[in-house]
Design an enzyme around this catalytic site. Structure first.
Site, PDB file in Angstrom:
ATOM      1  CB  VAL A  87      30.239  41.457  43.571  1.00 37.87           C
ATOM      2  CG1 VAL A  87      31.696  40.799  44.202  1.00 37.87           C
ATOM      3  CG2 VAL A  87      29.923  40.284  42.789  1.00 37.87           C
ATOM      4  CB  THR A  88      29.344  42.526  49.295  1.00 34.64           C
ATOM      5  OG1 THR A  88      28.945  41.302  50.321  1.00 34.64           O
ATOM      6  CG2 THR A  88      28.142  43.277  48.525  1.00 34.64           C
ATOM      7  CB  VAL A  89      34.809  42.038  49.853  1.00 36.60           C
ATOM      8  CG1 VAL A  89      36.028  41.580  50.930  1.00 36.60           C
ATOM      9  CG2 VAL A  89      35.410  41.475  49.337  1.00 36.60           C
ATOM     10  NE  ARG A  95      43.312  47.640  49.314  1.00 39.03           N
ATOM     11  CZ  ARG A  95      41.273  48.020  48.681  1.00 39.03           C
ATOM     12  NH1 ARG A  95      40.423  47.292  48.447  1.00 39.03           N
ATOM     13  NH2 ARG A  95      41.533  48.687  48.114  1.00 39.03           N
ATOM     14  NE  ARG A  96      41.239  40.019  56.379  1.00 42.50           N
ATOM     15  CZ  ARG A  96      41.184  39.839  57.755  1.00 42.50           C
ATOM     16  NH1 ARG A  96      41.405  38.533  57.925  1.00 42.50           N
ATOM     17  NH2 ARG A  96      40.936  40.911  58.887  1.00 42.50           N
ATOM     18  N   GLY A  97      42.253  39.414  49.181  1.00 41.89           N
ATOM     19  CA  GLY A  97      41.834  38.044  48.123  1.00 41.89           C
ATOM     20  C   GLY A  97      40.739  37.703  48.427  1.00 41.89           C
ATOM     21  CG  LEU A  98      37.824  37.019  50.928  1.00 44.18           C
ATOM     22  CD1 LEU A  98      36.863  37.373  52.456  1.00 44.18           C
ATOM     23  CD2 LEU A  98      38.115  35.558  51.300  1.00 44.18           C
ATOM     24  CE1 TYR A 128      33.236  43.194  39.736  1.00 46.32           C
ATOM     25  CE2 TYR A 128      32.617  45.124  40.024  1.00 46.32           C
ATOM     26  CZ  TYR A 128      32.865  43.675  40.738  1.00 46.32           C
ATOM     27  OH  TYR A 128      32.205  44.104  41.430  1.00 46.32           O
ATOM     28  CG  PHE A 417      22.028  42.321  35.845  1.00 42.33           C
ATOM     29  CD1 PHE A 417      22.743  41.307  36.546  1.00 42.33           C
ATOM     30  CD2 PHE A 417      22.147  42.704  35.095  1.00 42.33           C
ATOM     31  CE1 PHE A 417      24.399  40.975  35.676  1.00 42.33           C
ATOM     32  CE2 PHE A 417      22.912  42.422  34.050  1.00 42.33           C
ATOM     33  CZ  PHE A 417      24.017  41.836  34.659  1.00 42.33           C
TER      34      PHE A 417
END
Length: 417
Positions: A87-89, A95-98, A128, A417
């Site tokens: 999981v990465t942005v 802060r764009r809801g991706l 999370y 993992f």
């Protein structure tokens, strides 16, 4: 600034794995480019339908992947889990809801598939909880000062009739999977290990930018010749003023019981030139310190949350596990995402448990994240009530819930993992 509605979130295509990998590496602050070998390896094991990317102007700017997993519930039953990873942005698109869009799509698909829970290892704590996950297991690392441990420096092997042997990677691939299956079926919070896991752990599959360095492997066999423990470890080369100051670092250690654990830890502390042993990730109530004549020689260097759980099916999750007593509770679960919201009657006894939706008045009111934290028996309902995260509607319900839910040994997930 481009709005998030202009960014497409979707499963990636095979031709996009290299771009997706670049975004993944960027998010984890690694060198962005992946080699052709790394891209080909990733293509061999990811499920494209469960590998999401966010794309803007043809470039991947966020990543998300899930895969099928089994998690051991309290009592030894295994349940189907949606394991979330990668999981990465990208820093340009925060802060764009991706993440929210990728998470919503994945959890909805997992619910539709019939997965009982979703799991992940959180790189950062605050992220999370807003998606209904709760920290269900914790982990600890110890550093053992061998010279202070009080162990007999003349120790030459187990005193219980068992023996320890060094083995080769090929032996580990034969012995390890069956041993680990026995261990994980008895360990709440443990997850399954694939054939690929064993290949990577033993060098049969070599991926990534770092060169392979073969570790040492030692196996413990009982007096009857049964394989009951296995450890993988490495050692550094540190001499000062003609005196050894070497450290043995454990990659992983699995054992079916305390005899094997004791023998393997004593073995590691008995190796010539080793003055310090680093335990690697262990259960927070691991026996290691108390196996030493002087437990203070084992110093905790890390203690942190580990496996996070998001319940997707309340009925199946609560019926899958066993309980420490007999009683009935009505749980009102709040879930803004709508995956588990409702009121449920749990009836538990030594013969098993039943759970069903109900219209009865609630005994406890809690969120999906709190339910995830409680499911494996580590967290305390009384403690969460004191924090205002669980609301007790019937006097004594929190204590009854603890008597039913909590475990005598803490749950633990040996893997990342």
């Amino acid at each position: 600034m481009t709005g998030h509605t202009d960014i497409a979130v979707r499963p990636i295509a095979a031709a996009e794995i290299a771009d997706w990998s670049r975004a993944l590496n960027t998010g984890f602050l690694r060198a962005p480019e992946s080699s052709e070998e790394e891209v080909a390896d990733r293509a061999s094991y990811i499920d494209l339908a469960r590998t999401l990317g966010a794309f803007e102007d043809g470039r991947c700017v966020a990543t998300f992947r899930s895969f099928a997993q089994e998690v051991t519930a309290v009592g030894g039953a295994v349940v189907a889990a949606d394991a979330i990873s990668n999981v990465t942005v990208s820093p340009t698109h925060r802060r764009r809801g991706l993440l929210s869009r990728m998470m919503a799509a994945d959890l909805a698909a997992a619910k539709e598939r019939g997965d009982v829970v979703a799991t992940l290892i959180a790189a950062e704590y605050p992220i999370y909880g807003r998606y209904g996950f709760g920290p269900a297991t914790w982990t600890a690392e110890w550093t053992v000062d061998v010279q202070r441990s009080g162990l007999d420096p003349r120790w030459s092997g187990p005193g219980d009739g068992g023996r320890i042997d060094l083995v080769d990677p090929a032996d580990v691939r034969k012995l390890g999977p069956e041993l680990y299956e026995r261990v994980r079926r008895a360990q709440p919070g443990a997850v399954d290990r694939s054939e690929r896991w064993w290949q990577k752990a033993t060098g049969a599959l070599r991926t990534g930018p770092s060169p392979w360095s073969e570790p040492f492997f030692a196996v413990y066999r009982s007096a009857q010749g049964d394989v009951e423990g296995l450890v993988s470890y490495g050692a550094d080369d540190n001499w000062q003023a003609k005196q050894p100051h070497n450290t043995a670092s454990v990659n992983w250690l699995v054992a079916t019981g305390p005899a094997a654990e004791r023998a393997l830890w004593h073995y590691l502390c008995s190796i010539d030139w080793i003055t310090q042993v680093k335990s690697g990730w262990r259960a927070p109530d691991d026996l290691l310190p108390l196996l030493l004549p002087d437990p203070r020689a084992a110093r905790i260097t890390t203690q942190a949350d580990w496996l996070w759980v998001r319940v997707l099916d309340v009925v199946r999750a609560l019926e899958a596990r066993t309980y420490g007593g007999e009683g009935a509770l009505v749980l009102e679960v709040g879930d803004p995402d709508g995956l588990t919201a409702g009121r449920y009657l749990l009836e538990a006894s030594a013969e098993g448990a039943s759970c069903a939706p109900t219209t009865r008045d609630a005994d406890l009111v809690l969120g999906a994240g709190e339910l995830g934290a409680l499911w494996l028996g580590d967290e305390s309902v009384v403690r969460l009530a004191a924090l205002g995260r669980v609301r007790e509607q019937r006097t004594g319900a929190a204590r009854l819930a603890d008597a039913l839910l909590r475990t005598s040994r803490r749950p633990w997930c040996p893997d990342v993992f």
